[in-house]
Motif scaffolding. Structure first.
Motif, PDB file in Angstrom:
ATOM      1  N   UNK A  23       0.822  -1.209   0.000  1.00  0.00           N
ATOM      2  CA  UNK A  23       0.000   0.000   0.000  1.00  0.00           C
ATOM      3  C   UNK A  23       0.858   1.262   0.000  1.00  0.00           C
ATOM      4  N   UNK A  24       2.009   1.166   0.637  1.00  0.00           N
ATOM      5  CA  UNK A  24       2.820   2.362   0.848  1.00  0.00           C
ATOM      6  C   UNK A  24       3.234   3.043  -0.455  1.00  0.00           C
ATOM      7  N   UNK A  25       3.744   2.253  -1.387  1.00  0.00           N
ATOM      8  CA  UNK A  25       4.346   2.830  -2.594  1.00  0.00           C
ATOM      9  C   UNK A  25       3.304   3.591  -3.428  1.00  0.00           C
ATOM     10  N   UNK A  26       2.179   2.956  -3.779  1.00  0.00           N
ATOM     11  CA  UNK A  26       1.208   3.717  -4.580  1.00  0.00           C
ATOM     12  C   UNK A  26       0.694   4.957  -3.847  1.00  0.00           C
ATOM     13  N   UNK A  27       0.518   4.848  -2.531  1.00  0.00           N
ATOM     14  CA  UNK A  27       0.028   6.029  -1.822  1.00  0.00           C
ATOM     15  C   UNK A  27       1.065   7.147  -1.860  1.00  0.00           C
ATOM     16  N   UNK A  28       2.323   6.761  -1.711  1.00  0.00           N
ATOM     17  CA  UNK A  28       3.388   7.759  -1.794  1.00  0.00           C
ATOM     18  C   UNK A  28       3.330   8.485  -3.134  1.00  0.00           C
ATOM     19  N   UNK A  29       3.173   7.699  -4.210  1.00  0.00           N
ATOM     20  CA  UNK A  29       3.171   8.331  -5.522  1.00  0.00           C
ATOM     21  C   UNK A  29       1.895   9.123  -5.762  1.00  0.00           C
ATOM     22  N   UNK A  30       0.781   8.630  -5.248  1.00  0.00           N
ATOM     23  CA  UNK A  30      -0.461   9.391  -5.409  1.00  0.00           C
ATOM     24  C   UNK A  30      -0.323  10.758  -4.768  1.00  0.00           C
ATOM     25  N   UNK A  31       0.289  10.785  -3.583  1.00  0.00           N
ATOM     26  CA  UNK A  31       0.434  12.072  -2.897  1.00  0.00           C
ATOM     27  C   UNK A  31       1.462  12.937  -3.618  1.00  0.00           C
ATOM     28  N   UNK A  32       2.649  12.341  -3.885  1.00  0.00           N
ATOM     29  CA  UNK A  32       3.731  13.201  -4.371  1.00  0.00           C
ATOM     30  C   UNK A  32       3.517  13.607  -5.828  1.00  0.00           C
ATOM     31  N   UNK A  33       2.881  12.735  -6.626  1.00  0.00           N
ATOM     32  CA  UNK A  33       2.782  13.022  -8.051  1.00  0.00           C
ATOM     33  C   UNK A  33       1.547  13.854  -8.369  1.00  0.00           C
ATOM     34  N   UNK A  34       0.428  13.589  -7.665  1.00  0.00           N
ATOM     35  CA  UNK A  34      -0.808  14.281  -8.007  1.00  0.00           C
ATOM     36  C   UNK A  34      -1.273  15.210  -6.882  1.00  0.00           C
ATOM     37  N   UNK A  35      -0.386  15.435  -5.902  1.00  0.00           N
ATOM     38  CA  UNK A  35      -0.804  16.180  -4.722  1.00  0.00           C
ATOM     39  C   UNK A  35      -0.672  17.674  -4.884  1.00  0.00           C
ATOM     40  N   UNK A  36      -0.884  18.381  -3.782  1.00  0.00           N
ATOM     41  CA  UNK A  36      -0.832  19.832  -3.757  1.00  0.00           C
ATOM     42  C   UNK A  36       0.587  20.353  -3.740  1.00  0.00           C
ATOM     43  N   UNK A  37       0.754  21.639  -3.455  1.00  0.00           N
ATOM     44  CA  UNK A  37       2.079  22.267  -3.544  1.00  0.00           C
ATOM     45  C   UNK A  37       3.088  21.721  -2.541  1.00  0.00           C
ATOM     46  N   UNK A  38       2.650  21.302  -1.372  1.00  0.00           N
ATOM     47  CA  UNK A  38       3.599  20.781  -0.379  1.00  0.00           C
ATOM     48  C   UNK A  38       3.674  19.265  -0.400  1.00  0.00           C
ATOM     49  N   UNK A  68      -2.205  14.548   9.049  1.00  0.00           N
ATOM     50  CA  UNK A  68      -2.776  15.794   8.508  1.00  0.00           C
ATOM     51  C   UNK A  68      -2.088  16.308   7.248  1.00  0.00           C
ATOM     52  N   UNK A  69      -0.748  16.400   7.210  1.00  0.00           N
ATOM     53  CA  UNK A  69      -0.161  16.875   5.943  1.00  0.00           C
ATOM     54  C   UNK A  69      -0.437  15.944   4.772  1.00  0.00           C
ATOM     55  N   UNK A  70      -0.402  14.621   5.025  1.00  0.00           N
ATOM     56  CA  UNK A  70      -0.654  13.685   3.924  1.00  0.00           C
ATOM     57  C   UNK A  70      -2.053  13.901   3.359  1.00  0.00           C
ATOM     58  N   UNK A  71      -3.031  14.016   4.253  1.00  0.00           N
ATOM     59  CA  UNK A  71      -4.402  14.240   3.804  1.00  0.00           C
ATOM     60  C   UNK A  71      -4.540  15.564   3.070  1.00  0.00           C
ATOM     61  N   UNK A  72      -3.895  16.586   3.626  1.00  0.00           N
ATOM     62  CA  UNK A  72      -4.058  17.912   3.057  1.00  0.00           C
ATOM     63  C   UNK A  72      -3.520  17.974   1.634  1.00  0.00           C
TER      64      UNK A  72
END
Lengths: 513, 535
Positions: free
Chosen positions: A147-162, A238-242
């Motif tokens: 689960x970790x890897x795809x979630x990491x990429x979902x956040x970092x690749x498609x996430x917000x500015x931070x 919180x930061x991950x969700x944000x």
């Protein structure tokens, strides 16, 4: 059937990974079809489990159905051992449902590189389903980590500015937890020589010395506490969700947070009952601290996603409080609250995504107020989700948390009763605090006079054009109906969990042993 | 001293390699340049595959495993200098397959080198010769054969490291390797000399017997010293901390295929050497296991901590390789611990070695592919002007940012190999490798090493994941925020396609990593997991 449920998203993930990168529509259709098929396959596992005694009468701690048991890494006796029971099936269905809704949501918020996006979402589903079905410790760990890897990429690749920093914090915390988890599992293996969960549950800690049980439970506890998350290990959430994209937030709250508590119930309690009895009070204290701290933290939040992330920490506090009582009621409460939280918080994150896509901000100060008057449908669903989240009786959120508090008043024999009594009172007070901040949020954002905030740049503001689209309704309505159904008739879930939980408590946690 | 009998069958892998080497030597003289650049590396790679095949065949076959044996009539058991048993056979297969992969990388490099700056014949020759050395090390059963093998492995690599023309980094790197290797060989020879003086024998089994019995051993403190010297010499070869300082700058200065060779075949050869000498070592000094455990602990921790700060990809892989050496040593540290019915410490190391070699060769292949797509001419120009220090040639973490948009398959494979090195799903094979090592540590009464491995996995994941994330980063965002340097690097990438040979290699390795992740018995189960010591 277990293999089909696990194999479908895995196949979809691999196919989508090789999809031509330019395609836009086809990967989204394919991903949705796969997710729907997975949900359908998971639903087929339901009939055999309704009203299942789950081994309560046979005294077995774990009595899985739809079992698959194949040799895998033979040299160290790791097996591909899958199975489903009433404890895992609600979470499997929740995972399959939220993944499907996430896929549908791709028509609302179109990700760039949709093939990669859908592939990662399906990989996430594989990991979560694998975690919930694994009956082998190494398989469990592997799925837990997938689960970790795809979630990491979902956040970092498609996430917000931070997103980069948030994703890294998420990964580091989760990995630290994983390391602890791995150590705990190795402790279990070193003293029993088995990775098989059915066998280990059957043993109920026999052959594992008290010291090792304490150490192993402590390690598993840290591992699962990070994932759950339990105060004070929650700060990655919180930061991950944000920063995460909407679908990422939904799956993080609705699926990933369940894996920690599920691991506690499935592995830590039955395999290490002595350690569980010794450390349950600490778990309870931290859980209740989390409830109060999260409620207080919510008051200082000005960003919608952050606020809901903190409220998640509070909800998971109730779940962990239920687990820590080591009673049938408490564990049932935890499992019910888990499902309810998945539905409600999933819905909330979809809604926040809808708000953010319209106003391009999640800051309460910039959103203004009077949302209900401006966008009536969105306002209504938001109010519904918020009151469900604050635990209004009649909606899904109520039963689990009420039962958890009730269970804390009657903890298992051998646990410090007065301490749990105090904790029950504090947790109930925390529930009131939760109610207050959600009402405060509604007052600020949804009701009241129409004040257009600084971030309001949407075309045709106030008109129906910006209200919920049909596709969004397709996403919201199932969650809304299930929240209502679960609130009016909690036996939907409890009927599944009761039997296996009774078997677990009777076989392993009963003080007579 | 009686005449030694020679059985040829166990020497088949070596003979195949020698035949290939002679062919390359002759063909280099006769073939025209354009043909040479293609044919020689291809023939060399096929030779290595043939050697691997013969070793795999012999491993399962009934033939006598030993050769160069002393006559059994002298009262004691027959002692063979070279034994291609279960362990050596497995190691030979791993070594030869890794060498074949590196030669495919060399093929791609030589093809791209249109002006013929790099001498094709010599390039293939030294890599084949070094592989012969590594194979000899794996099968050696006495210390003389071991030293001969190790030197045959190392000496050609001095030349190979210096093959990067038009840059001072190559010769510098070669000089570093030369000095360090000669020192380590000297230390090792001193240790071997002491052992011979104490026991009067060179054969590892005989050494173990004599040292265990203690009879005829003059001074046990000297045995301790000898063992420490021997271990230190081998620790240089595998690049364990504190004997690691040569590795990063040598890897960086060398051509990327040679760096891949150093981190796979050469390191595996060192591990093979350690496995060969361990019976003698653990008999000679009870503290040896503690020494190796300390080397393992320090290597993995220091390697990971320093790797976190690396920006240059080859340096990063070099430091991560140092950390991986630590994991490899864990199994060797518990050799003398409690025995286990299913898995010995050496078995765990061998299994992890196979996993590590696959992942690291794959990672280097991806780096080479990335490097091949960027404008190498421009970077080597800047390299010649900058003579003072080791220049940062080759791709850096910044320069691969957003690679996935141009080369999605290379980027995906690279991420897979990095995550496999980190030991986490979805590269399940890496996870199984780690589980085997951790389990060996626990059953071998070195639980603290197992815990340290788990903690180091977390440390390592930070930098592996950072690179993997950079690969998939949005280039649009990168261009906005990037420094002028990064922008020029991104802009300078001409989008050249990856050479076919390299693409096929990367795909094959990635496929192997994925398939073996779902069927771990393919690789981990093939390792001789029970092998107590060398045999």
């Amino acid at each position: 059937m277990s293999l089909v449920v696990l194999g479908l998203p895995l196949l979809g993930c691999l196919v989508l990974a090789l999809w031509p990168p330019g395609a836009d529509l086809s990967p989204r259709i394919f991903g949705t079809v796969i997710a729907a098929a997975t949900l359908l396959a998971a639903l087929f596992m339901l009939p055999g489990l309704r009203g299942d005694d789950g081994g309560a009468d046979t005294g077995r701690a774990l009595n899985p159905r739809h079992e698959v048991d194949l040799p895998w890494l033979s040299v160290i006796d790791v097996r591909l051992h899958l199975g489903v029971d009433g404890i895992s099936l609600p979470l499997i269905l929740l995972t399959a449902l939220l993944t499907l809704l996430g896929m549908v949501h791709n028509w609302v918020e179109r990700p760039d590189r949709p093939a990669l996006f859908c592939s990662l979402v399906l990989l996430l589903e594989v990991g979560a389903l694998g975690t919930f079905m694994a009956l082998d410790l190494v398989l469990f760990f592997a799925a837990f980590e997938v689960v970790l890897i795809p979630m990491y990429f979902l956040i970092s690749r498609w996430g917000g500015p931070g997103a980069a920093a948030a994703a890294l914090k998420f990964a580091v915390y989760t990995l630290a937890g994983s390391a602890a988890l791995l150590i705990g599992l190795v402790f279990i293996y070193a003293s029993t020589g088995s990775f098989d969960l059915v066998e280990l549950s059957e043993r109920g800690g026999a052959g594992i010395s008290t010291a090792v049980q304490l150490a192993a439970f402590g390690a598993l506890f840290v591992g699962f506490a990070v994932k759950s998350p339990l105060w004070p290990l929650h700060t990655w959430l919180p930061p991950a969700h944000t920063e995460a994209p909407t679908v990422g937030s939904v799956l993080l709250a609705g699926v990933q947070l369940k894996m920690g508590t599920y691991g506690l119930v499935r592995i830590a309690l039955p395999v290490l009952p002595e350690g569980a009895r010794a450390l349950a009070p600490i778990l309870a204290v931290l859980a209740v601290t989390g409830i109060v701290v999260a409620a207080l933290a919510c008051y200082t939040q000005n960003e919608l996603k952050r606020l809901i992330a903190y409220s998640s920490v509070g909800h998971m506090g109730f779940v962990l409080l239920g687990v820590s009582t080591l009673t049938t009621v408490g564990i049932n409460a935890a499992l019910l609250a888990n499902v309810a939280h998945g539905l409600i918080t999933g819905l909330l994150f979809f809604l926040v995504g809808a708000v953010k896509s319209r106003f391009h901000t999640g800051e309460l100060d910039e959103l203004g107020s009077g949302l209900w008057a401006r966008l009536p449908r969105l306002g209504f669903v938001l109010v519904f989700a918020c009151v469900a989240s604050l635990g209004l009786p009649g909606l899904a959120g109520f039963w689990g948390e009420a039962m958890a508090v009730y269970a804390a008043l009657h903890p298992a024999v051998g646990l410090p009763g007065p301490l749990f009594g105090v904790l029950a009172v504090v947790a109930a007070a925390g529930a009131v605090l939760t109610a207050v901040y959600f009402l405060r949020l509604l007052r600020r954002l949804v009701v009241g006079p129409v004040v257009v905030g600084a971030g309001h740049r949407v075309q045709g503001a106030g008109s129906r054009t910006a209200d919920i689209w049909v596709t969004e309704r397709v996403v919201h309505v199932p969650l809304l109906l299930l929240t209502l159904a679960l609130g009016l008739y909690p036996a939907v879930v409890l009927g599944l969990t009761e039997g296996p939980v009774a078997g677990l408590v009777e076989a392993v946690l009963a003080p007579s042993r | 001293m009686t005449v030694q009998s020679i059985t040829w069958a166990p020497l088949a892998p070596v003979l195949v390699l020698v035949a290939g080497l002679v062919f390359v030597l002759l063909a280099d003289l006769m073939l025209p340049l354009g043909v040479r650049r293609m044919v020689l590396p291809a023939v060399s790679a096929v030779t290595c595959l043939g050697a691997a095949g013969s070793a795999a065949w012999l491993r399962g076959g009934p033939g006598p495993p030993g050769t160069f044996c002393s006559s059994p009539g002298s009262g004691s058991a027959s002692r063979c200098a070279y034994v291609l048993g279960d362990t050596a056979g497995f190691l030979t297969v791993v070594l030869c397959l890794a060498a074949a992969a590196v030669l495919v990388l060399a093929l791609a490099q030589l093809r791209a080198d249109v002006e013929g700056v790099t001498p094709a014949g010599e390039y293939c020759l030294v890599l084949l010769a070094a592989t012969i050395g590594a194979v000899i090390v794996a099968g050696s059963r006495d210390l003389i054969t071991l030293v001969v093998g190790l030197e045959t492995l190392t000496v050609p690599l001095y030349a190979a490291v210096a093959f990067r023309r038009g840059s001072n980094a190559g010769p510098e790197a070669a000089l570093t390797l030369l000095v360090v290797s000669v020192t380590s060989t000297a230390l090792m020879l001193l240790g071997i000399g002491f052992l011979y003086g104490l026991t009067g024998t060179m054969h590892v089994d005989a050494l173990a017997e004599v040292l265990t019995a203690g009879g005829g051993v003059g001074d046990l403190a000297l045995a301790d010293v000898a063992v420490v010297l021997l271990l230190a010499g081998l620790a240089f070869k595998v690049g364990a901390v504190p004997f690691h300082v040569w590795a990063p700058s040598t890897y960086q200065g060398a051509p990327i295929p040679v760096a891949a060779y150093l981190s796979s075949v050469s390191k595996a050869g060192g591990i093979a050497g350690l496995i060969v000498v361990l019976p003698a070592v653990s008999a000679g000094s009870p503290a040896a296991a503690t020494w190796i455990a300390l080397l393992a602990a320090v290597s993995m921790t220091v390697g990971n901590l320093v790797a976190m700060r690396q920006r240059h990809l080859v340096r990063l892989l070099a430091w991560s390789g140092i950390a991986q050496t630590g994991y490899l040593l864990v199994g060797l540290a518990v050799l003398s611990g409690r025995s286990d019915q299913a898995l010995s410490g050496a078995g765990a190391t061998l299994a992890y070695l196979a996993v590590y070699v696959l992942m690291t060769v794959g990672a280097f292949a991806c780096v080479a592919a990335i490097n091949g797509t960027s404008d190498t001419v421009a970077t080597s120009d800047t390299a010649t002007t900058d003579t003072g220090r080791a220049v940062s040639e080759g791709p850096s973490v910044e320069s691969v940012r957003g690679l996935a948009t141009e080369h999605p398959r290379i980027a995906a494979a690279f991420a897979l190999f990095l995550i496999g090195l980190a030991g986490l799903p979805p590269a399940l094979l890496g996870l199984f490798g780690k589980v085997v090592v951790v389990r060996a540590a626990f059953t071998g009464d070195a639980g603290w090493l197992g815990i340290l491995v788990a903690l180091n996995t977390v440390l390592a994941f930070v930098y592996y994941l950072r690179v993997a994330a950079a690969l998939f980063a949005r280039t649009g965002a990168a261009k906005e925020s990037a420094s002028p340097l990064a922008t020029t690097l991104v802009g300078a990438r001409p989008g050249r396609s990856v050479p076919a040979a390299m693409g096929v290699l990367v795909a094959a390795l990635a496929l192997a990593a994925l398939v073996a992740g779902f069927w771990p018995d393919l690789i981990i189960g093939a390792a001789p997991l029970l092998s107590p010591f060398g045999e």
